[in-house]
Design an enzyme around this catalytic site. Structure first.
Site, short mmCIF file in Angstrom:
data_model
loop_
_atom_site.label_atom_id
_atom_site.label_comp_id
_atom_site.label_asym_id
_atom_site.label_seq_id
_atom_site.Cartn_x
_atom_site.Cartn_y
_atom_site.Cartn_z
N ASP A 1 0.49 -1.05 -0.40
CA ASP A 1 0.10 0.20 -0.22
C ASP A 1 0.77 1.46 0.20
O ASP A 1 0.50 2.56 -0.17
CB ASP A 1 -0.83 0.36 1.14
CG ASP A 1 -2.34 0.92 0.95
OD1 ASP A 1 -2.38 1.51 -0.10
OD2 ASP A 1 -2.47 0.90 2.09
N CYS B 1 -3.56 5.99 -2.53
CA CYS B 1 -4.47 4.87 -3.40
C CYS B 1 -5.04 6.19 -4.60
O CYS B 1 -5.53 7.22 -4.59
CB CYS B 1 -6.09 4.80 -2.42
SG CYS B 1 -7.14 4.42 -3.86
N ASN C 1 -0.62 5.82 4.91
CA ASN C 1 -1.35 5.72 5.77
C ASN C 1 -1.05 5.80 7.31
O ASN C 1 0.18 6.65 7.14
CB ASN C 1 -0.95 4.26 5.82
CG ASN C 1 -0.92 2.95 4.65
OD1 ASN C 1 -2.38 2.82 4.58
ND2 ASN C 1 -0.27 3.53 3.89
#
Length: 299
Positions: A17, A239, A248
């Protein structure tokens, strides 16, 4: 007086991610050095990579090489958006997969060109097949609080979607504030409800720090009974299908907060800082999270 768990598990998502939206191409050997340094710091559970089309996420084109070369320590998840991804992951020897779907129809359509209902319909037989083969399955629930296109998400919609995956036998739910709009009250209320509805399943909280509330939201989730948290070393992330979403919650900041409250994670902060310093030269922006900045300033 509230009580906190004695331990919490950090699922490190930086290699997947954290890097998926990185503008610079990070070499495979640099990713592996980062991954192994994170493991050395005590982060046993990790999202390694994603078996997606290189056309859409070119940063993940070396997924098979990453799985092949990573030392086998703890649970190593790979993201698999569809049957092709699951098959590729299985052929690469991965035994733990993550599937994902957004509560928001609009987010899903922007992401994988399917509605939420179409996505779950496609995933259902794939999850059942994976479970028959003994594969660990994590369901990542995106836009659980807010959507960049639709705004606020009804908590009941998130709970209902989670229920589908639980009924299909997934091992874990990762419930995400994808664009970092949730507040601590919303975090506490949703995760309290999820714990009440699904007491027997692993539930992880996944917060982005777009509005600098990821730590507060993590604390609220901790109070709600959550003891598993996704985090990204150096606060890496974003994202590609959620406009404006930043990184994050930073692993080092989350670990520091937990340790100060007496919640052990098994993570060595000094070794974690060294892992971050390995990846920082290979990403586009200087990493400026709270604890890592203090680490750099004291050097």
């Amino acid at each position: 007086m509230f009580s906190l768990p004695k331990t919490a598990t950090i699922i490190e998502v930086g290699p997947r991610d954290g890097l998926q939206n990185e503008a610079k191409t990070v070499k495979t050997e640099d990713k592996l050095a980062f991954i192994h340094a994170l493991q050395a710091a005590g982060l046993a559970e990790m999202e390694l990579t994603s078996f997606v089309s290189p056309k859409w996420v070119p940063q993940m084109a070396d997924a098979r090489e990453i799985v092949d070369a990573t030392k086998k320590m703890g649970r190593q998840l790979v993201l698999t958006p569809n049957e092709r991804g699951i098959n590729a992951a299985s052929q690469a020897g991965a035994d733990s997969i993550a599937v994902f779907v957004g509560v928001s129809n609009s987010f899903n359509q922007k992401n994988i060109n399917k509605t939420t209902a179409q996505s779950t319909e496609t995933l259902h037989p794939l999850i059942e097949k994976a479970k028959r083969e003994g594969i660990y399955v994590r369901a990542c629930i995106s836009t659980a609080f807010y959507c960049p296109f639709e705004g606020a998400i009804e908590a009941q919609d998130t709970i209902d979607l989670c229920r589908q995956f639980v009924d299909w036998g997934v091992d874990e739910l990762s419930v995400a504030d994808t664009i970092g709009m949730a507040n601590p009250q919303e975090s506490y209320e949703l995760f309290s409800s999820l714990k009440k509805h699904f007491p027997e399943i692993l539930i992880a909280a996944h917060f982005h720090d777009t509005r600098r509330m990821a730590l507060a939201n993590s604390y609220a989730a901790l109070l709600a009974g959550i003891d598993r948290f996704d985090a990204s070393a150096g606060g890496l992330g974003g994202c590609p299908f959620a406009p404006g979403a930043t990184g994050n919650v930073a692993t080092e900041d989350l670990v520091h907060m937990f340790h100060r409250m007496g919640v052990e994670t098994g993570v060595d902060l000094e070794k974690l800082f060294k892992a971050i310093s390995l990846i920082e030269p290979h990403v586009s922006n200087s990493l400026q999270t709270g604890m890592y900045t203090l680490y750099k300033n004291r050097k």
